[in-house]
Design a protein around this motif. Structure first.
Motif: not given
Length: 385
Positions: A344-365
């Motif tokens: 959750e902390e990591f998700q809140a961190f990348i939400n503040k960085r749109p460029d990084l958030n787009r890169k971490f849009e991964v599908q669950p296994q």
């Protein structure tokens, strides 16, 4: 006076004799330690160890005291956990009683509302009756006023009771939150204790089951070390294993992968040398790939497993991810090292960085098995503490 002096002298002699006997026992114990085949004089000067005997005895006593202190501390911790669980159960029971009272009060309030509605209808009928019967007007009007006042009093009592119930509920919620915090803290301490108790353990993954039929596991482990990092055996000699076994102990024929092997080393330094060697180069045994990792508690492994998808994506992006003890993720971004305790902390961190958030849009296994395979592939890198 003479009798007293005689007793004192006798006591001193007995004390001297006891001291001599204790010294003889200590000397006998030390001699037996250094001279397994006879007295110390029968051994040559070159066979005597350089470490003083009293140092070894002091170290053993300290180890015994440390073990006793650890056992006592663990027992006290379990007792405290049991007490807290009992208190939590009692609070839950009190909560259920309060809920029952709340339902009862709500039913009473509903009944009062119905009664109030009926009273209003009755008042209306009284007014109609007063218009027809002027002689009974004052009496009936006074009666209606008295009944209305009674209803107001009962409504005020219900409102006061409802306010008290709300205050009790707030206090109870605060107590429950405090108990939950204490339980979480105790669970964290228990996991930390379990991980520390496993600090001398190594987990061997991928060792085929059929090897156990030909050789014992301790011999197999020594052959693995000899084949992949022989310099450890050259420096340290024989690797002493306190305990080694398969986990789980009962073999399940439905499993397609071999059970893990857990080995507890007597020497922590040798264990660390083997672990570091396994991190540098993959280990093999008779042509089979085997993996050597640090043994951790099941809850810690579960927490680390939650980072699988993020860890893989971060490594693809060159963020140099690491899993720190017990289950903290660190990445290297913009010249800084960032650490996160939860996803959750990591998700809140990348939400503040749109460029990084787009890169971490991964599908669950797709399945739990694929997640497990990914974890085993990344575990060697992630176990760097």
């Amino acid at each position: 006076m003479k009798g007293t002096r005689a007793q004192t002298n006798t006591g001193r002699k007995e004390g001297v004799n006891l001291n001599k006997q204790q010294k003889q026992k200590k000397e006998t114990t030390i001699d037996s330690y250094y001279s397994p085949n006879g007295t110390e004089g029968e051994r040559s000067a070159n066979d005597k160890p350089e470490i003083p005997a009293n140092w070894i005895q002091a170290v053993e006593e300290l180890k015994t005291q440390l073990r006793e202190a650890e056992d006592n501390w663990e027992k006290n911790l379990k007792i405290k956990i049991s007490h807290l669980e009992t208190e939590a159960l009692e609070l839950k029971q009190e909560n259920s009683v309060l809920k029952a009272k709340i339902i009862q009060l709500e039913n009473e309030a509903k009944e009062m509302k119905d009664e109030a509605k009926e009273m209003k209808d009755e008042i209306k009928r009284m007014k109609d009756s007063l218009q027809r019967n002027s002689d009974q007007k004052e009496k009936d009007d006074q009666k209606a006023k008295d009944e209305i006042q009674s209803l107001r009093t009962r409504v005020k009592q219900l409102e006061s009771s409802d306010l008290t119930r709300q205050q009790d509920t707030i206090r109870q919620n605060k107590k429950n939150e405090k108990i939950e915090e204490n339980v979480k803290h105790l669970i964290h301490k228990t996991d930390d204790l379990e991980n520390r108790s496993r600090r001398d353990n190594l987990r061997i993954i991928g060792l085929p089951e059929d090897h156990d039929k030909r050789k014992s596991l301790d011999i197999i482990l020594e052959e693995i070390i000899q084949e992949n990092c022989p310099e450890i055996l050259e420096q340290e000699g024989k690797v002493e294993i306190e305990r080694i076994h398969r986990s789980p102990p009962v073999f399940n024929p439905q499993l397609t992968t071999p059970r893990n092997v857990i080995a507890k080393f007597k020497n922590n330094q040798i264990k660390e040398q083997v672990l570091q060697a396994a991190k540098k180069n993959p280990f093999r045994y008779h042509g089979n790939m085997v993996r050597i990792t640090q043994d951790l508690s099941a809850s810690t492994l579960k927490d680390r497993k939650a980072w699988n998808m993020i860890f893989r994506k971060a490594r693809e992006l060159g963020l140099q991810p690491r899993i720190k003890y017990p289950s903290k993720l660190t990445i290297f971004l913009q010249g800084k090292v960032w650490s996160f305790n939860t996803t959750e902390e990591f998700q809140a961190f990348i939400n503040k960085r749109p460029d990084l958030n787009r890169k971490f849009e991964v599908q669950p296994q797709n399945s739990r098995e694929s997640s497990k395979d990914h974890f085993t592939n990344e575990e060697t890198e992630a176990n760097r503490v």
